[in-house]
Write a protein that holds these residues in place. Structure first.
Motif, mmCIF file in Angstrom:
data_model
loop_
_atom_site.group_PDB
_atom_site.id
_atom_site.type_symbol
_atom_site.label_atom_id
_atom_site.label_comp_id
_atom_site.label_asym_id
_atom_site.label_seq_id
_atom_site.Cartn_x
_atom_site.Cartn_y
_atom_site.Cartn_z
ATOM 1 N N SER A 75 -14.783 17.717 -35.650
ATOM 2 C CA SER A 75 -15.668 16.548 -35.712
ATOM 3 C C SER A 75 -15.029 15.341 -35.043
ATOM 4 C CB SER A 75 -16.031 16.222 -37.170
ATOM 5 O OG SER A 75 -16.779 17.268 -37.747
ATOM 6 N N THR A 76 -14.492 15.575 -33.882
ATOM 7 C CA THR A 76 -13.734 14.546 -33.167
ATOM 8 C C THR A 76 -14.195 14.468 -31.723
ATOM 9 O OG1 THR A 76 -11.809 14.861 -34.589
ATOM 10 C CG2 THR A 76 -11.432 13.781 -32.473
ATOM 11 N N VAL A 77 -14.283 13.248 -31.235
ATOM 12 C CA VAL A 77 -14.597 12.992 -29.838
ATOM 13 C C VAL A 77 -13.377 12.346 -29.194
ATOM 14 C CG1 VAL A 77 -16.082 11.719 -28.260
ATOM 15 C CG2 VAL A 77 -17.040 12.719 -30.324
ATOM 16 N N TYR A 78 -13.111 12.756 -27.964
ATOM 17 C CA TYR A 78 -11.939 12.257 -27.251
ATOM 18 C C TYR A 78 -12.363 11.515 -25.983
ATOM 19 C CZ TYR A 78 -9.770 15.852 -30.156
ATOM 20 O OH TYR A 78 -9.373 16.630 -31.215
ATOM 21 N N LEU A 79 -11.541 10.587 -25.602
ATOM 22 C CA LEU A 79 -11.696 9.941 -24.297
ATOM 23 C C LEU A 79 -10.336 9.998 -23.620
ATOM 24 C CD1 LEU A 79 -13.676 8.414 -22.429
ATOM 25 C CD2 LEU A 79 -12.688 6.290 -23.322
ATOM 26 N N GLN A 80 -10.220 10.892 -22.659
ATOM 27 C CA GLN A 80 -8.993 11.001 -21.869
ATOM 28 C C GLN A 80 -9.073 10.012 -20.724
ATOM 29 O OE1 GLN A 80 -6.172 12.996 -22.281
ATOM 30 N NE2 GLN A 80 -5.375 11.786 -20.577
ATOM 31 N N MET A 81 -8.109 9.129 -20.659
ATOM 32 C CA MET A 81 -8.114 8.061 -19.654
ATOM 33 C C MET A 81 -6.915 8.231 -18.731
ATOM 34 S SD MET A 81 -9.189 4.866 -22.120
ATOM 35 C CE MET A 81 -7.779 5.065 -23.202
ATOM 36 N N ASN A 82 -7.193 8.495 -17.473
ATOM 37 C CA ASN A 82 -6.152 8.670 -16.467
ATOM 38 C C ASN A 82 -6.230 7.553 -15.432
ATOM 39 O OD1 ASN A 82 -5.457 11.121 -17.731
ATOM 40 N ND2 ASN A 82 -6.871 12.279 -16.450
ATOM 41 N N SER A 83 -5.164 7.408 -14.690
ATOM 42 C CA SER A 83 -5.112 6.388 -13.627
ATOM 43 C C SER A 83 -5.561 5.036 -14.151
ATOM 44 C CB SER A 83 -5.988 6.816 -12.441
ATOM 45 O OG SER A 83 -5.584 8.068 -11.928
ATOM 46 N N LEU A 84 -5.012 4.668 -15.264
ATOM 47 C CA LEU A 84 -5.445 3.432 -15.917
ATOM 48 C C LEU A 84 -5.100 2.211 -15.080
ATOM 49 C CD1 LEU A 84 -4.586 4.425 -19.553
ATOM 50 C CD2 LEU A 84 -6.805 3.572 -18.801
ATOM 51 N N LYS A 85 -5.971 1.224 -15.195
ATOM 52 C CA LYS A 85 -5.826 -0.035 -14.467
ATOM 53 C C LYS A 85 -5.757 -1.188 -15.467
ATOM 54 C CE LYS A 85 -8.852 1.791 -10.823
ATOM 55 N NZ LYS A 85 -10.107 1.555 -10.049
ATOM 56 N N PRO A 86 -5.168 -2.296 -15.076
ATOM 57 C CA PRO A 86 -5.133 -3.447 -16.003
ATOM 58 C C PRO A 86 -6.524 -3.866 -16.479
ATOM 59 C CG PRO A 86 -3.585 -3.786 -14.218
ATOM 60 C CD PRO A 86 -4.355 -2.541 -13.882
ATOM 61 N N GLU A 87 -7.528 -3.695 -15.640
ATOM 62 C CA GLU A 87 -8.889 -4.074 -16.044
ATOM 63 C C GLU A 87 -9.498 -3.138 -17.074
ATOM 64 O OE1 GLU A 87 -7.720 -3.673 -12.927
ATOM 65 O OE2 GLU A 87 -9.254 -2.784 -11.598
ATOM 66 N N ASP A 88 -8.809 -2.046 -17.395
ATOM 67 C CA ASP A 88 -9.256 -1.167 -18.474
ATOM 68 C C ASP A 88 -8.805 -1.686 -19.842
ATOM 69 O OD1 ASP A 88 -8.486 1.612 -16.342
ATOM 70 O OD2 ASP A 88 -10.490 0.810 -16.800
ATOM 71 N N THR A 89 -7.989 -2.723 -19.838
ATOM 72 C CA THR A 89 -7.525 -3.297 -21.094
ATOM 73 C C THR A 89 -8.699 -3.824 -21.908
ATOM 74 O OG1 THR A 89 -5.368 -3.911 -20.191
ATOM 75 C CG2 THR A 89 -6.157 -5.156 -22.106
ATOM 76 N N ALA A 90 -8.790 -3.363 -23.147
ATOM 77 C CA ALA A 90 -9.908 -3.746 -24.020
ATOM 78 C C ALA A 90 -9.715 -3.101 -25.384
ATOM 79 C CB ALA A 90 -11.244 -3.292 -23.427
ATOM 80 N N VAL A 91 -10.548 -3.493 -26.320
ATOM 81 C CA VAL A 91 -10.678 -2.749 -27.566
ATOM 82 C C VAL A 91 -11.755 -1.687 -27.329
ATOM 83 C CG1 VAL A 91 -11.287 -2.832 -30.001
ATOM 84 C CG2 VAL A 91 -10.020 -4.733 -28.959
ATOM 85 N N TYR A 92 -11.398 -0.461 -27.605
ATOM 86 C CA TYR A 92 -12.307 0.666 -27.391
ATOM 87 C C TYR A 92 -12.948 1.070 -28.713
ATOM 88 C CZ TYR A 92 -10.895 1.205 -22.566
ATOM 89 O OH TYR A 92 -10.697 0.999 -21.231
ATOM 90 N N TYR A 93 -14.262 1.173 -28.693
ATOM 91 C CA TYR A 93 -15.029 1.531 -29.881
ATOM 92 C C TYR A 93 -15.772 2.842 -29.655
ATOM 93 C CZ TYR A 93 -14.512 -3.404 -31.190
ATOM 94 O OH TYR A 93 -14.017 -4.640 -31.506
#
Length: 124
Positions: A75-93
């Motif tokens: 019962s889990t959802v994942y978000l794999q984030m690659n090649s991250l950029k500074p503009e990806d900085t945020a609170v993720y909900y």
């Protein structure tokens, strides 16, 4: 109830995986979405996945870098984030909705349940 976890600090170009564990209410039959928000800005759609896992949708800004997936057994959802950029900085909900269709995946107003958010910070 949705519980997000896995955020942290990572350098630009790095990877991070955030998770959203769901409990109760049959969330395995819900559309699950990830949104993000920075101070002073509206909540922004990131990705969503249908209950079967067959339908996925991504924001243009993360297409090809992020992957959403779900594990019904956990019962889990994942978000794999690659090649991250500074503009990806945020609170993720993470969010859940029983009735969303692909035409409404991007609309946060369609989601009835929200997790508490996890901070992702990408340093340059």
């Amino acid at each position: 109830q949705l519980q997000a976890s896995g955020g942290g600090l990572v350098q630009a170009g790095g990877s991070l995986r955030v998770s959203c564990a769901a409990s109760g209410r049959g969330f395995n039959r819900y559309v699950m979405g990830w949104f993000r928000q920075t101070s002073g800005k509206e909540r922004e759609f990131v990705a969503a996945i249908g209950w079967s896992g067959g339908n996925t949708l991504y924001a243009d800004s993360v297409q090809g870098r992020f992957t959403i997936s779900r594990d019904h057994a956990k019962s889990t959802v994942y978000l794999q984030m690659n090649s991250l950029k500074p503009e990806d900085t945020a609170v993720y909900y993470c969010a859940a909705d029983k009735y969303s269709t692909t035409s409404t995946y991007r609309d946060p107003r369609k989601y009835d349940y929200w997790g508490q958010g996890t901070q992702v910070t990408v340093s340059s």
